[in-house]
Scaffold this motif. Structure first.
Motif, PDB file in Angstrom:
ATOM      1  N   ASP A  16      22.627  -4.951 -11.300  1.00 10.06           N
ATOM      2  CA  ASP A  16      21.871  -3.998 -10.486  1.00 10.06           C
ATOM      3  C   ASP A  16      22.604  -3.608  -9.205  1.00 10.06           C
ATOM      4  N   VAL A  17      22.585  -2.313  -8.917  1.00 14.31           N
ATOM      5  CA  VAL A  17      23.051  -1.746  -7.655  1.00 14.31           C
ATOM      6  C   VAL A  17      21.910  -0.902  -7.111  1.00 14.31           C
ATOM      7  N   VAL A  18      21.561  -1.110  -5.844  1.00 14.15           N
ATOM      8  CA  VAL A  18      20.488  -0.355  -5.206  1.00 14.15           C
ATOM      9  C   VAL A  18      21.093   0.437  -4.060  1.00 14.15           C
ATOM     10  N   LEU A  19      20.855   1.754  -4.066  1.00 10.06           N
ATOM     11  CA  LEU A  19      21.379   2.661  -3.054  1.00 10.06           C
ATOM     12  C   LEU A  19      20.242   3.067  -2.118  1.00 10.06           C
ATOM     13  N   VAL A  20      20.439   2.835  -0.807  1.00  9.02           N
ATOM     14  CA  VAL A  20      19.402   3.113   0.188  1.00  9.02           C
ATOM     15  C   VAL A  20      19.910   4.209   1.130  1.00  9.02           C
ATOM     16  N   GLN A  34      23.391  -0.924 -13.528  1.00 10.15           N
ATOM     17  CA  GLN A  34      22.046  -0.351 -13.515  1.00 10.15           C
ATOM     18  C   GLN A  34      21.822   0.112 -12.079  1.00 10.15           C
ATOM     19  N   VAL A  35      21.737   1.403 -11.856  1.00 19.43           N
ATOM     20  CA  VAL A  35      21.661   1.969 -10.508  1.00 19.43           C
ATOM     21  C   VAL A  35      20.214   2.356 -10.201  1.00 19.43           C
ATOM     22  N   THR A  36      19.735   1.893  -9.067  1.00 27.19           N
ATOM     23  CA  THR A  36      18.400   2.264  -8.591  1.00 27.19           C
ATOM     24  C   THR A  36      18.550   2.992  -7.271  1.00 27.19           C
ATOM     25  N   THR A  37      17.947   4.172  -7.196  1.00 22.96           N
ATOM     26  CA  THR A  37      17.838   4.893  -5.931  1.00 22.96           C
ATOM     27  C   THR A  37      16.355   5.032  -5.623  1.00 22.96           C
ATOM     28  N   LEU A  38      16.032   5.198  -4.355  1.00 24.77           N
ATOM     29  CA  LEU A  38      14.632   5.323  -3.972  1.00 24.77           C
ATOM     30  C   LEU A  38      14.515   6.271  -2.794  1.00 24.77           C
ATOM     31  N   ASP A  39      13.337   6.787  -2.613  1.00 25.53           N
ATOM     32  CA  ASP A  39      12.983   7.500  -1.391  1.00 25.53           C
ATOM     33  C   ASP A  39      12.271   6.493  -0.503  1.00 25.53           C
ATOM     34  N   LEU A  40      12.832   6.234   0.686  1.00 26.29           N
ATOM     35  CA  LEU A  40      12.163   5.351   1.635  1.00 26.29           C
ATOM     36  C   LEU A  40      10.798   5.932   2.012  1.00 26.29           C
ATOM     37  N   ARG A  41       9.917   5.106   2.532  1.00 27.75           N
ATOM     38  CA  ARG A  41       8.603   5.603   2.968  1.00 27.75           C
ATOM     39  C   ARG A  41       8.787   6.782   3.923  1.00 27.75           C
ATOM     40  N   GLY A  42       7.958   7.803   3.745  1.00 26.34           N
ATOM     41  CA  GLY A  42       8.036   8.981   4.600  1.00 26.34           C
ATOM     42  C   GLY A  42       9.166   9.927   4.255  1.00 26.34           C
ATOM     43  N   HIS A  43       9.869   9.686   3.171  1.00 28.00           N
ATOM     44  CA  HIS A  43      11.008  10.500   2.763  1.00 28.00           C
ATOM     45  C   HIS A  43      10.818  10.958   1.317  1.00 28.00           C
ATOM     46  N   GLY A  44      11.398  12.106   0.996  1.00 29.56           N
ATOM     47  CA  GLY A  44      11.371  12.589  -0.386  1.00 29.56           C
ATOM     48  C   GLY A  44       9.965  12.633  -0.943  1.00 29.56           C
ATOM     49  N   ALA A  65       0.824  -1.207   0.000  1.00 29.48           N
ATOM     50  CA  ALA A  65       0.000   0.000   0.000  1.00 29.48           C
ATOM     51  C   ALA A  65       0.861   1.261   0.000  1.00 29.48           C
ATOM     52  N   ILE A  66       2.181   1.109  -0.120  1.00 28.11           N
ATOM     53  CA  ILE A  66       3.098   2.244  -0.030  1.00 28.11           C
ATOM     54  C   ILE A  66       3.579   2.625  -1.425  1.00 28.11           C
ATOM     55  N   ARG A  67       3.484   3.897  -1.773  1.00 29.59           N
ATOM     56  CA  ARG A  67       3.998   4.400  -3.048  1.00 29.59           C
ATOM     57  C   ARG A  67       5.439   4.853  -2.829  1.00 29.59           C
ATOM     58  N   LEU A  68       6.376   4.261  -3.577  1.00 26.88           N
ATOM     59  CA  LEU A  68       7.789   4.605  -3.444  1.00 26.88           C
ATOM     60  C   LEU A  68       8.286   5.309  -4.694  1.00 26.88           C
ATOM     61  N   ASN A  69       8.853   6.468  -4.511  1.00 26.79           N
ATOM     62  CA  ASN A  69       9.477   7.189  -5.604  1.00 26.79           C
ATOM     63  C   ASN A  69      10.876   6.599  -5.818  1.00 26.79           C
ATOM     64  N   HIS A  70      11.246   6.409  -7.078  1.00 25.58           N
ATOM     65  CA  HIS A  70      12.554   5.837  -7.370  1.00 25.58           C
ATOM     66  C   HIS A  70      13.044   6.325  -8.727  1.00 25.58           C
ATOM     67  N   ARG A  71      14.323   6.071  -8.981  1.00 22.29           N
ATOM     68  CA  ARG A  71      14.856   6.336 -10.306  1.00 22.29           C
ATOM     69  C   ARG A  71      15.873   5.263 -10.641  1.00 22.29           C
ATOM     70  N   ARG A  72      16.060   5.032 -11.950  1.00 25.58           N
ATOM     71  CA  ARG A  72      17.009   4.027 -12.428  1.00 25.58           C
ATOM     72  C   ARG A  72      17.823   4.646 -13.550  1.00 25.58           C
ATOM     73  N   VAL A  73      19.089   4.319 -13.560  1.00 24.67           N
ATOM     74  CA  VAL A  73      19.977   4.844 -14.590  1.00 24.67           C
ATOM     75  C   VAL A  73      21.085   3.832 -14.840  1.00 24.67           C
ATOM     76  N   GLY A  74      21.592   3.792 -16.061  1.00 22.51           N
ATOM     77  CA  GLY A  74      22.702   2.917 -16.401  1.00 22.51           C
ATOM     78  C   GLY A  74      22.258   1.577 -16.935  1.00 22.51           C
ATOM     79  N   ALA A  75      23.241   0.708 -17.105  1.00 23.29           N
ATOM     80  CA  ALA A  75      22.992  -0.636 -17.613  1.00 23.29           C
ATOM     81  C   ALA A  75      24.043  -1.565 -17.024  1.00 23.29           C
ATOM     82  N   GLY A  76      23.634  -2.805 -16.795  1.00 20.23           N
ATOM     83  CA  GLY A  76      24.550  -3.791 -16.231  1.00 20.23           C
ATOM     84  C   GLY A  76      23.950  -4.412 -14.993  1.00 20.23           C
TER      85      GLY A  76
END
Length: 132
Positions: free
Chosen positions: A27-31, A54-64, A14-25
Protein backbone atom coordinates in the motif's frame (compact mmCIF):
# COMPACT_ATOMS: atom_id res chain seq x y z
CA UNK A 1 -4.28 0.07 -14.59
CA UNK A 2 -3.45 -3.18 -12.81
CA UNK A 3 -5.90 -4.18 -10.12
CA UNK A 4 -8.73 -2.01 -11.45
CA UNK A 5 -10.10 1.20 -10.07
CA UNK A 6 -12.30 1.63 -7.03
CA UNK A 7 -13.69 4.92 -5.85
CA UNK A 8 -15.70 5.31 -2.73
CA UNK A 9 -16.60 7.13 0.38
CA UNK A 10 -15.70 6.03 3.86
CA UNK A 11 -16.92 7.33 7.16
CA UNK A 12 -14.00 8.51 9.25
CA UNK A 13 -15.77 8.89 12.55
CA UNK A 14 -18.40 11.45 11.60
CA UNK A 15 -16.42 12.58 8.53
CA UNK A 16 -17.16 11.21 5.04
CA UNK A 17 -13.92 10.90 3.03
CA UNK A 18 -13.88 10.46 -0.71
CA UNK A 19 -11.09 8.17 -1.88
CA UNK A 20 -9.94 5.93 -4.68
CA UNK A 21 -7.73 2.85 -4.89
CA UNK A 22 -5.91 1.42 -7.86
CA UNK A 23 -3.23 -1.21 -8.46
CA UNK A 24 -2.01 -4.17 -6.47
CA UNK A 25 0.87 -4.76 -4.10
CA UNK A 26 2.13 -2.99 -1.00
CA UNK A 27 0.00 0.00 0.00
CA UNK A 28 0.98 3.57 -0.86
CA UNK A 29 -1.19 6.44 0.38
CA UNK A 30 -0.92 9.87 -1.26
CA UNK A 31 -2.03 12.88 0.83
CA UNK A 32 -2.57 16.18 -1.03
CA UNK A 33 -1.91 19.68 0.26
CA UNK A 34 -4.16 22.46 1.52
CA UNK A 35 -6.68 23.72 -1.03
CA UNK A 36 -6.08 20.77 -3.37
CA UNK A 37 -7.73 17.37 -3.69
CA UNK A 38 -6.80 13.90 -4.85
CA UNK A 39 -6.70 15.14 -8.46
CA UNK A 40 -3.40 16.81 -7.47
CA UNK A 41 -1.73 13.44 -8.01
CA UNK A 42 -1.50 13.28 -11.78
CA UNK A 43 -3.05 10.25 -13.46
CA UNK A 44 0.38 9.43 -14.89
CA UNK A 45 2.00 9.28 -11.44
CA UNK A 46 -0.80 7.18 -9.99
CA UNK A 47 -0.74 4.83 -13.01
CA UNK A 48 3.02 4.39 -12.72
CA UNK A 49 2.86 3.69 -8.99
CA UNK A 50 -0.06 1.29 -9.54
CA UNK A 51 2.23 -0.94 -11.61
CA UNK A 52 3.88 -2.06 -8.36
CA UNK A 53 1.66 -0.81 -5.53
CA UNK A 54 -1.92 -0.56 -4.30
CA UNK A 55 -2.32 3.24 -4.45
CA UNK A 56 -4.87 5.08 -2.32
CA UNK A 57 -5.63 8.75 -2.79
CA UNK A 58 -8.17 10.70 -0.76
CA UNK A 59 -9.76 14.08 -0.45
CA UNK A 60 -8.96 15.47 3.00
CA UNK A 61 -11.91 16.80 5.01
CA UNK A 62 -13.21 20.02 3.48
CA UNK A 63 -11.55 19.24 0.14
CA UNK A 64 -12.77 17.73 -3.12
CA UNK A 65 -15.78 15.48 -2.62
CA UNK A 66 -15.18 14.78 1.07
CA UNK A 67 -17.43 16.18 3.78
CA UNK A 68 -17.00 19.77 4.94
CA UNK A 69 -17.82 19.57 8.62
CA UNK A 70 -17.93 22.59 10.91
CA UNK A 71 -15.08 22.82 13.33
CA UNK A 72 -11.41 22.08 13.23
CA UNK A 73 -9.14 21.41 10.29
CA UNK A 74 -5.91 20.78 12.19
CA UNK A 75 -3.30 18.25 11.05
CA UNK A 76 -4.17 16.11 14.09
CA UNK A 77 -7.84 15.99 13.03
CA UNK A 78 -6.95 15.06 9.46
CA UNK A 79 -4.46 12.49 10.71
CA UNK A 80 -7.27 10.87 12.72
CA UNK A 81 -9.41 10.90 9.55
CA UNK A 82 -6.58 9.20 7.66
CA UNK A 83 -6.26 6.55 10.36
CA UNK A 84 -10.01 5.88 10.24
CA UNK A 85 -9.87 5.56 6.44
CA UNK A 86 -6.98 3.09 6.62
CA UNK A 87 -8.92 1.09 9.22
CA UNK A 88 -11.99 1.11 6.98
CA UNK A 89 -9.94 -0.11 4.00
CA UNK A 90 -8.13 -2.76 6.04
CA UNK A 91 -4.71 -1.17 5.45
CA UNK A 92 -2.52 -2.12 8.39
CA UNK A 93 0.77 -0.66 7.08
CA UNK A 94 1.51 1.69 4.20
CA UNK A 95 4.06 3.89 2.55
CA UNK A 96 2.88 7.51 3.03
CA UNK A 97 3.54 10.38 0.64
CA UNK A 98 2.41 13.85 1.66
CA UNK A 99 2.72 17.08 -0.29
CA UNK A 100 2.75 20.48 1.42
CA UNK A 101 0.06 20.47 4.15
CA UNK A 102 -0.49 16.78 3.30
CA UNK A 103 3.10 16.20 4.41
CA UNK A 104 2.26 17.68 7.79
CA UNK A 105 -0.80 15.41 8.02
CA UNK A 106 1.30 12.38 7.05
CA UNK A 107 3.99 13.30 9.60
CA UNK A 108 1.34 13.69 12.31
CA UNK A 109 -0.02 10.25 11.39
CA UNK A 110 3.48 8.75 11.50
CA UNK A 111 4.02 10.23 14.97
CA UNK A 112 0.74 8.81 16.31
CA UNK A 113 0.86 5.43 14.54
CA UNK A 114 4.52 4.75 13.72
CA UNK A 115 3.97 1.00 13.48
CA UNK A 116 1.62 1.50 10.54
CA UNK A 117 4.11 3.47 8.43
CA UNK A 118 6.48 1.55 6.15
CA UNK A 119 8.09 4.75 4.85
CA UNK A 120 7.34 8.45 4.83
CA UNK A 121 7.92 11.01 2.09
CA UNK A 122 7.26 14.64 3.02
CA UNK A 123 7.53 16.94 0.00
CA UNK A 124 7.45 20.73 -0.05
CA UNK A 125 6.18 21.00 3.54
CA UNK A 126 6.89 23.49 6.27
CA UNK A 127 7.44 21.75 9.57
CA UNK A 128 7.38 24.44 12.27
CA UNK A 129 9.24 22.29 14.80
CA UNK A 130 12.16 22.04 12.34
CA UNK A 131 11.98 25.44 10.63
CA UNK A 132 11.91 28.83 12.34
Amino acid sequence: MPGGFRMGEAGAGAIRLNHRRVGAGPDVVLVHGLGANQAFWSPGLVAELARSFQVTTLDLRGHGYSATPPGRYRPSDMSADLEALLDHLGITRAHLVGHSFGGVVALEFAARAAGRVLSLVVADSRIRALQP
